[in-house]
Design an enzyme around this catalytic site. Structure first.
Site, mmCIF file in Angstrom:
data_model
loop_
_atom_site.group_PDB
_atom_site.id
_atom_site.type_symbol
_atom_site.label_atom_id
_atom_site.label_comp_id
_atom_site.label_asym_id
_atom_site.label_seq_id
_atom_site.Cartn_x
_atom_site.Cartn_y
_atom_site.Cartn_z
ATOM 1 N N HIS A 367 0.920 -1.261 0.457
ATOM 2 C CA HIS A 367 -0.277 -0.078 -0.064
ATOM 3 C C HIS A 367 1.015 1.391 0.508
ATOM 4 O O HIS A 367 0.050 2.092 -0.225
ATOM 5 C CB HIS A 367 -0.714 0.108 1.482
ATOM 6 C CG HIS A 367 -1.934 -1.357 1.335
ATOM 7 N ND1 HIS A 367 -1.973 -2.517 2.063
ATOM 8 C CD2 HIS A 367 -2.796 -0.858 0.352
ATOM 9 C CE1 HIS A 367 -3.132 -3.135 1.568
ATOM 10 N NE2 HIS A 367 -3.549 -2.867 0.463
ATOM 11 N N CYS A 680 -8.637 -1.979 -12.488
ATOM 12 C CA CYS A 680 -8.374 -0.704 -11.610
ATOM 13 C C CYS A 680 -6.799 -1.066 -11.141
ATOM 14 O O CYS A 680 -6.830 -0.762 -9.775
ATOM 15 C CB CYS A 680 -9.167 -0.152 -10.777
ATOM 16 S SG CYS A 680 -9.785 -1.301 -9.410
#
Length: 753
Positions: A367, A680
């Protein structure tokens, strides 16, 4: 000196006085070697300093011929001095001339000496030089004398690290501490960063090496050790850590190191030799690092992290340091260096000053990498040993394209990268000229290029990049950077600002995707052995519907009079989507009953991330308004490979047959049901991978804003018909990656990738 602890302390006190004298660097060194020789009753004391070219130059001596200073040198590994520098371990010899590595320098006159004791001058586990004493008699130096010389070497290490000896270096030369390093890691976020190093967790700098009172220092060391062990015990007794498992074994190993008697005893001995408690910890840490850094066994090198962390915790206990330095105090061209970090920690840094990020660990789909890409920060991960080589303020070049990191680069390398930055600026200008050009292939196929976002700072990039909208707005980033749970009013403010900024462009919000490795400090969750496969995303949201309902209500309010597009992550069974859809319907009825304005339309979608959905696509497509493929999680679940694992980052290829067939299956089913589908994940931001996605049938892909230009340039040069004629039959060939063949196709057809 034998049998006495007074000798080393007296010597250290004398050295401390010498360090304070207002004399030149050479005078200070000359006085130091005289002091050491006198205190250790040695006929010779010499200091060799490691240069950047790998040679050890004689910088000062008492007993050898003075004319040899700055003229005599040995290569790393040559002679006894070179052997000590290469091994980073002391050498204590009764008759030096009988040692197989012995190689004397005739110009020094050292051939008449037999007894030899040499210790490495270490800092951060790296060798900076060698300190030697010699005698004519055949004798072994005592353990106390070895300890005293090692302790004294710390004073020299601080002189070298402080830059005092740089004035003695010949023009064009550098000391080893300042030598350039070229390291290679893995490109995580493209871009170039030129600047100066900032350590994410700054080292504790020890300024007071020499103890005033030995017994006081021993007491401080014991108290700090007790506090350290208590903190480790507290960690082990937390409820989430009580269960058995790999995490428990790691912490038990950690506790074993904390209670290791040998480690504690070596630090006590260092204090007894005259060091402060802090300097003793650093001395033992230096020795341990020097040995372990030269090991090839990955397990042993991994344990070095544990010992480093314990030593750093102990130092913080001793100096009362409780937190990181303010991120606001960055230099204007900061290159942040860290072992690893979370996305919230990265966001604490001033984006205007941050040029690049370098991680010892890190993976392409972690992340912090995703956030770095979103912010356009050049990032290189898996750069082994970077923390050992970099000092705060060092010049650094980060090449986020090739995965290279240059520490203290030579002038020619720096100039080459300055030219690269100029070239990149010209290329970016070319991409900017494509901003308003429709993304249509040579054979007339229109491709919708969207951006992934999650913060207000992302929003100006949407129009700057010429994107068709926001294909993924990660709502969890607001939760991850907040210290408390965002209230509905805070969520409403953010969502309304996003829709206002997007104006007439579509925005697809993803409902709260936390849990797993996205930990919210204010949300208590049980420890899980496999958090990526555990209680996260829609699973958590459905079990705690109040969280999801609050978010849905905020989104419905924010989208009043406009279209709301909302998708749910981590859907595993069709029934989960049904339950989430019912919560939306309930909140719409609530707003309607109370007379609130409603969105003009609400479109609900599901993310395809869990492979189980591949066998439920037809049922799911009957219910959704759109699909979104989350390639990051889909790939990690297909390969059963943790996307944050550096060890597995190169093991499996996203452009191999299994994931390509899975993604082809999704787009075929969606087309048959006339349901729009967007991909995405991070895959879409790479021009080569994006080309493959278009060949599979995707007509809408979402990526980081910086990727829009390169992907659009690829699309404008692509003939989709030719690509599909080659690619689709290739999916049925024997199982192997298609990456090389896709690259060949691009080259043959002049497609920029």
């Amino acid at each position: 000196m034998r049998g006495s602890i007074g000798g080393p302390r007296v010597m250290l006190r004398k050295l401390r006085e010498l360090m304070a004298e207002p004399v030149s660097a050479q005078e200070r060194l000359d006085k130091i070697v005289v002091t050491i020789a006198s205190n250790m009753v040695a006929e010779v004391c010499s200091v060799y300093v490691l240069r950047a070219d790998g040679s050890l130059e004689l910088f000062a001596t008492e007993g050898l011929k003075r004319e040899a200073v700055h003229k005599s040198s040995l290569k790393l590994g040559e002679g006894l001095v070179g052997t000590i520098a290469a091994s980073a371990e002391p050498l204590n010899l009764q008759n030096a001339q009988q040692h197989p590595a012995f190689a004397y320098l005739p110009e020094t006159g050292e051939e008449i000496y037999h007894a030899f004791l040499g210790v490495p001058v270490l800092r951060g586990g790296q060798t900076l030089g060698v300190l030697v004493v010699q005698n004519r008699t055949h004798r072994l130096y005592s353990e106390e004398e070895v300890e005293a010389l090692q302790t004294t070497a710390m004073v020299l290490a601080e002189m070298i690290a402080g830059g005092e000896l740089e004035s003695l270096v010949r023009p064009g030369d550098n000391l080893a501490l300042k030598r350039p390093h070229h390291l290679t890691g893995r490109s995580l976020s493209e871009g170039l960063g030129l600047g100066h190093a900032v350590l994410h967790e700054p080292r504790i700098e020890i300024t007071n090496l020499i103890a005033e009172d030995i017994h006081t220092e021993l007491g401080r060391l014991e108290a700090a050790l007790d506090n350290l062990r208590t903190s480790v015990e507290d960690l082990l007794t937390r409820s989430e850590m009580m269960r058995a498992g790999e995490h428990r074994e790691v912490l038990e190993t950690y506790r074993m190191f904390a209670y290791d008697r040998g480690w504690a005893e070596r630090m006590r001995e260092a204090v007894m030799s005259g060091l402060t408690a802090e300097a003793a910890v650093e001395r033992v840490q230096n020795d341990t690092r020097a040995r372990m850094l030269r090991q090839t066994d990955p397990y042993i090198r991994e344990r070095l992290h544990d010992l480093d962390d314990l030593a750093n915790r102990l130092l913080r206990q001793l100096v009362g340091w409780n937190g990181l330095e303010p991120a606001a105090e960055l230099p204007r061209d900061a290159i942040v260096i860290a072992r690893n970090m979370g996305p919230a920690e990265l966001l604490d840094y001033d984006r205007e000053r941050l040029r690049a990020l370098v991680l010892e660990e890190g993976a392409p789909t972690s992340h912090v990498t995703i956030v770095a890409r979103a912010l356009g920060i050049a990032t290189v991960g898996q750069v082994e040993g970077i923390l050992d080589l970099v000092n705060p303020g060092d010049a650094i070049i980060v090449d986020g394209f090739s995965g290279e990191v240059h520490v203290r680069p030579p002038a020619d390398v720096e100039q080459a990268y300055v030219e690269k930055v100029r070239f990149r600026a010209r290329r970016q200008e070319q991409y900017r000229r494509l901003r308003d050009v429709p993304a249509v292939t040579r054979d007339g196929v229109s491709i919708s290029l969207l951006v992934n976002a999650g913060l207000l700072v992302d929003l100006p990039h949407v129009k700057e990049a010429g994107a068709s909208g926001i294909g993924l707005f990660r709502t969890e980033l607001q939760f991850m950077v907040a210290s408390t749970f965002p209230r509905m009013r805070d969520q409403l403010t953010l969502y309304r600002a996003v829709l206002d900024a997007a104006a007439d462009l579509p925005v697809t919000f993803r409902s709260l995707d936390v849990g797993g490795d996205k930990v919210l400090p204010y949300l208590r969750t049980a420890h899980e052995e496999n958090p990526a496969l555990g209680w996260r995303a829609i699973r958590m949201a459905l079990d705690r519907p109040a969280l999801l309902r609050t978010q849905i209500r905020a989104l419905l309010h924010a989208a009043a009079g406009r279209e709301l597009r909302l998708m749910f992550p981590m859907i595993t069974e069709v029934g989960e989507f049904d339950r989430a859809r019912e919560l939306v319907a309930r909140e719409r009825r609530h707003l309607e009953r109370h007379g609130h304005a409603l969105p003009a339309s609400v479109r609900l979608g599901a993310m395809v991330e869990v492979p189980a959905l591949l066998w439920q696509l037809e049922e799911l497509l009957e219910r959704v308004d759109f699909l979104s493929v989350g390639s990051n999680d889909l790939l990690q679940f297909i390969f059963a490979a943790d996307r944050a694992s550096g060890l597995l980052a190169d093991r499996f290829d996203a452009l191999s047959h299994a994931p390509l067939r899975a993604m082809r299956r999704i787009v075929e089913a969606a087309d048959a049901a006339a349901v729009p589908v967007t991909l995405c994940g991070e895959l879409a931001g790479n021009p080569l991978a994006a080309m493959a996605l278009v060949g599979l049938g995707y007509r809408s892909i979402s990526m980081a804003p910086a990727a829009i230009g390169p992907v659009k340039a690829m699309i404008l040069a692509l003939d989709v018909g030719k690509l599909q004629d080659w690619l689709l039959p290739a999916l049925s060939r024997p199982h192997r990656s298609l990456r090389a063949e896709l690259a060949d196709f691009a080259r043959q057809h002049d497609i920029p990738i």
